[in-house]
Design a protein around this motif. Structure first.
Motif, short mmCIF file in Angstrom:
data_model
loop_
_atom_site.label_atom_id
_atom_site.label_comp_id
_atom_site.label_asym_id
_atom_site.label_seq_id
_atom_site.Cartn_x
_atom_site.Cartn_y
_atom_site.Cartn_z
N PRO A 125 -49.80 -31.88 -88.80
CA PRO A 125 -48.91 -32.14 -87.65
C PRO A 125 -48.94 -31.07 -86.57
CG PRO A 125 -47.76 -32.56 -89.71
CD PRO A 125 -49.08 -31.96 -90.08
N ILE A 126 -49.01 -29.80 -86.95
CA ILE A 126 -49.05 -28.74 -85.93
C ILE A 126 -50.36 -28.79 -85.15
CG2 ILE A 126 -49.14 -26.24 -85.55
CD1 ILE A 126 -47.06 -25.94 -87.78
N HIS A 162 -53.95 -22.07 -87.16
CA HIS A 162 -54.29 -23.46 -86.83
C HIS A 162 -55.35 -23.50 -85.73
CE1 HIS A 162 -51.51 -25.50 -89.45
NE2 HIS A 162 -50.51 -24.74 -89.02
N LEU A 163 -55.26 -22.61 -84.75
CA LEU A 163 -56.27 -22.55 -83.70
C LEU A 163 -57.64 -22.19 -84.27
CD1 LEU A 163 -54.24 -20.75 -80.89
CD2 LEU A 163 -55.01 -23.13 -80.88
N ALA A 164 -57.66 -21.29 -85.24
CA ALA A 164 -58.93 -20.90 -85.88
C ALA A 164 -59.57 -22.10 -86.57
CB ALA A 164 -58.69 -19.77 -86.87
N LYS A 165 -58.76 -22.90 -87.22
CA LYS A 165 -59.27 -24.10 -87.90
C LYS A 165 -59.84 -25.08 -86.88
CE LYS A 165 -59.12 -27.16 -91.46
NZ LYS A 165 -59.73 -27.03 -92.74
N VAL A 176 -53.45 -30.07 -80.24
CA VAL A 176 -54.53 -30.79 -79.57
C VAL A 176 -53.98 -31.75 -78.52
CG1 VAL A 176 -56.41 -32.46 -79.89
CG2 VAL A 176 -56.15 -30.54 -81.48
N LYS A 177 -52.94 -32.49 -78.88
CA LYS A 177 -52.33 -33.43 -77.93
C LYS A 177 -51.80 -32.68 -76.71
CE LYS A 177 -48.91 -37.16 -77.65
NZ LYS A 177 -48.04 -36.72 -76.57
N GLY A 178 -51.13 -31.55 -76.94
CA GLY A 178 -50.60 -30.75 -75.84
C GLY A 178 -51.68 -30.20 -74.93
#
Length: 94
Positions: free
Chosen positions: A23-24, A57-60, A29-31
């Protein structure tokens, strides 16, 4: 039933789906698609999530080839750099 795609293509698509399945990450990505590039501090204030969590999460997303970052001094602005992902997000939130 005839499948014209290769297993490699299915694996690539599956990796993209796995990367945006959280979800995060989906929210990030949507944002980014809707608002353009953004830095971690701004994401932190919007998501009300610790910066360290957002960075993970950005690293992933980056390792999956979904986003890229541009450095300006000490700040990195992230943006979505994958047209397939943009189409997936558009279809999910259409």
């Amino acid at each position: 039933m005839e499948i014209s795609n290769t297993m490699e293509e299915f694996e690539e698509h599956a990796e993209i789906l796995k990367a945006i399945a959280h979800p995060i990450r989906l929210c990030i990505v949507k944002g980014l698609i809707e608002n353009g590039s953004c830095n971690v501090s701004k994401m932190h204030s919007c998501l009300e999530t610790p910066q360290s969590t957002i960075s993970q999460h950005l690293a992933k997303l980056k390792s999956a080839g979904i986003i890229k970052g541009e450095r300006s001094g000490t700040e990195i602005s992230y943006y979505v750099d994958n047209e397939k992902v943009k189409k997936v997000i558009e279809s999910l939130f259409d």
